[in-house]
Design an enzyme around this catalytic site. Structure first.
Site, PDB file in Angstrom:
ATOM      1  N   ASP A  38      33.345  26.104  16.133  1.00  0.00           N
ATOM      2  CA  ASP A  38      34.234  25.183  15.426  1.00  0.00           C
ATOM      3  C   ASP A  38      35.033  24.345  16.421  1.00  0.00           C
ATOM      4  OD1 ASP A  38      35.412  23.981  13.283  1.00  0.00           O
ATOM      5  OD2 ASP A  38      36.746  25.641  12.790  1.00  0.00           O
ATOM      6  N   SER A  83      26.761  24.523   7.315  1.00  0.00           N
ATOM      7  CA  SER A  83      26.965  25.323   6.107  1.00  0.00           C
ATOM      8  C   SER A  83      26.491  24.560   4.858  1.00  0.00           C
ATOM      9  CB  SER A  83      28.445  25.672   5.957  1.00  0.00           C
ATOM     10  OG  SER A  83      29.163  24.532   5.521  1.00  0.00           O
ATOM     11  N   GLU A  85      28.291  23.816   2.613  1.00  0.00           N
ATOM     12  CA  GLU A  85      29.393  22.899   2.283  1.00  0.00           C
ATOM     13  C   GLU A  85      29.407  21.659   3.192  1.00  0.00           C
ATOM     14  OE1 GLU A  85      29.941  26.324   2.679  1.00  0.00           O
ATOM     15  OE2 GLU A  85      29.804  26.557   0.505  1.00  0.00           O
ATOM     16  N   ASN A  86      28.719  21.753   4.331  1.00  0.00           N
ATOM     17  CA  ASN A  86      28.759  20.635   5.293  1.00  0.00           C
ATOM     18  C   ASN A  86      28.072  19.369   4.791  1.00  0.00           C
ATOM     19  OD1 ASN A  86      28.623  22.727   8.297  1.00  0.00           O
ATOM     20  ND2 ASN A  86      30.385  21.793   7.278  1.00  0.00           N
ATOM     21  N   ARG A 212      39.502  32.054   9.322  1.00  0.00           N
ATOM     22  CA  ARG A 212      38.792  32.243   8.045  1.00  0.00           C
ATOM     23  C   ARG A 212      37.304  32.409   8.316  1.00  0.00           C
ATOM     24  NH1 ARG A 212      40.994  27.047   7.708  1.00  0.00           N
ATOM     25  NH2 ARG A 212      39.504  25.513   8.470  1.00  0.00           N
TER      26      ARG A 212
HETATM   27  C1  FPP Z   1      32.035  22.491  13.874  1.00  0.00           C
HETATM   28  O1  FPP Z   1      32.884  21.513  14.396  1.00  0.00           O
HETATM   29  C2  FPP Z   1      30.661  22.260  14.239  1.00  0.00           C
HETATM   30  C3  FPP Z   1      29.650  21.944  13.372  1.00  0.00           C
HETATM   31  C4  FPP Z   1      29.798  21.795  11.931  1.00  0.00           C
HETATM   32  C5  FPP Z   1      28.300  21.721  13.854  1.00  0.00           C
HETATM   33  C6  FPP Z   1      27.807  22.665  14.885  1.00  0.00           C
HETATM   34  C7  FPP Z   1      26.877  21.941  15.700  1.00  0.00           C
HETATM   35  C8  FPP Z   1      26.780  22.010  17.021  1.00  0.00           C
HETATM   36  C9  FPP Z   1      27.532  22.933  17.907  1.00  0.00           C
HETATM   37  C10 FPP Z   1      25.840  21.076  17.654  1.00  0.00           C
HETATM   38  C11 FPP Z   1      24.655  21.702  18.196  1.00  0.00           C
HETATM   39  C12 FPP Z   1      23.959  22.651  17.343  1.00  0.00           C
HETATM   40  C13 FPP Z   1      22.636  22.839  17.362  1.00  0.00           C
HETATM   41  C14 FPP Z   1      22.074  23.936  16.595  1.00  0.00           C
HETATM   42  C15 FPP Z   1      21.727  21.968  18.112  1.00  0.00           C
HETATM   43  P1  FPP Z   1      33.669  20.577  13.394  1.00  0.00           P
HETATM   44  O2  FPP Z   1      32.926  19.298  13.277  1.00  0.00           O
HETATM   45  O3  FPP Z   1      33.910  21.290  12.119  1.00  0.00           O
HETATM   46  O4  FPP Z   1      34.989  20.363  14.193  1.00  0.00           O
HETATM   47  P2  FPP Z   1      36.437  20.118  13.590  1.00  0.00           P
HETATM   48  O5  FPP Z   1      36.811  21.359  12.827  1.00  0.00           O
HETATM   49  O6  FPP Z   1      37.267  19.931  14.822  1.00  0.00           O
HETATM   50  O7  FPP Z   1      36.366  18.897  12.739  1.00  0.00           O
END
Ligand code: FPP
Length: 261
Positions: A38, A83, A85-86, A212
């Site tokens: 995250d 997720s 939800e994403n 969470r």
């Molecule tokens: C959370 O950060 C991250 C994600 C929803 C995506 C995870 C993806 C990666 C780490 C990229 C690489 C993954 C692969 C499998 C190639 P956020 O966007 O929710 O950050 P924030 O909470 O600061 O907005």
């Protein structure tokens, strides 16, 4: 999993002041570590960059986490990449992530071969763009014979949907006479989760300080130790990983029982 000690020492040389490889007991590393990655967006915003740049930087952190897990001899590493939800994120960000998953996978296949890593996915992949699904299938096929660490990517994953799906599969088996109602127990349900065959995580790491679970592995995390760090995912290094393992080793795991029994 076997550890190459020379390789391990070299990988963890140049330690920062507060943590070193000697701070962990290599005979007691967790078998399965799971990570909620995250903070990519905040990492980018703090630098005046587009959120997508945070995800791109997150790929580097993920590559390092995979290598660290292999060096430490973990049996499994699982990560929450996307997720159910994403999908609510802006279409542009969703598209970028789908593209990033596919290109990263192709790009990292040599690493998986070199490190004998077997890939698997957790989640409903049928909703993903066809091109992403094809690359994922290629990754599964090409690493199916690998006998080292399992690397599980949770994509379009939601724990409630996973449990509901397992319940539906059980109901179908009962309706078809393949299972009697009294055979519906914890093992039967666990066998129908995406994680079937994997040990439950021993340690869950969540970056960026949020406290969470975000609909992640609700069933599998029943007795898992949690480690939350304020570090944003793109900044998470092998040393942060080591700090998490050291913290895990300082815990007393009772699984609902009594210490030492
Ligand atoms: C959370 O950060 C991250 C994600 C929803 C995506 C995870 C993806 C990666 C780490 C990229 C690489 C993954 C692969 C499998 C190639 P956020 O966007 O929710 O950050 P924030 O909470 O600061 O907005």
């Amino acid at each position: 999993m076997r550890i190459d000690t020379d390789q391990l020492r070299a990988y963890f040389s140049d330690a920062p002041e507060d943590i070193a490889l000697d701070d962990v007991d290599l005979g007691r590393v967790p078998a399965h570590v799971s990570i909620i990655m995250d903070g990519n967006g905040r990492w980018a915003e703090a630098r005046g960059l587009d959120r997508s740049q945070g995800h791109v930087a997150g790929v580097d952190a993920l590559r390092e986490a995979v290598t660290t897990s292999v060096r430490l001899g973990l049996d499994a590493l699982s990560v929450y990449a996307f997720s159910t939800e994403n999908w609510r994120r802006p279409q542009r960000e969703v598209n970028l992530l789908m593209h990033l998953f596919a290109t990263t996978l192709v790009h990292e296949l040599p690493l998986f071969h070199q490190e004998n890593v077997r890939l698997r996915f957790l989640g409903d992949l049928t909703a993903l763009p066809e091109a992403t699904q094809e690359v994922f299938q290629q990754g599964l096929d090409e690493t199916a014979d690998h006998t080292g660490m399992t690397f599980a990517l949770a994509v379009n994953y939601g724990s409630r949907a996973e449990i509901a799906r397992a319940a539906r599969l059980l109901a179908e088996d009962v309706a078809a006479g393949r299972l009697t109602p009294d055979q519906v127990n914890e093992d039967a349900l666990a066998a129908r989760l995406y994680t079937t065959g994997m040990p439950d995580p021993d340690l869950l790491i969540r970056t960026s300080g949020e406290l969470r679970l975000s609909n992640y592995l609700l069933w599998q995390l029943a007795y898992t130790e949690f480690y939350v760090t304020p570090t944003l995912w793109p900044d998470f290094t092998r040393w942060d990983f080591l700090r998490a393992i050291a913290s895990f080793q300082g815990r007393s795991r009772r699984f609902g029982g009594v210490v030492g029994k």
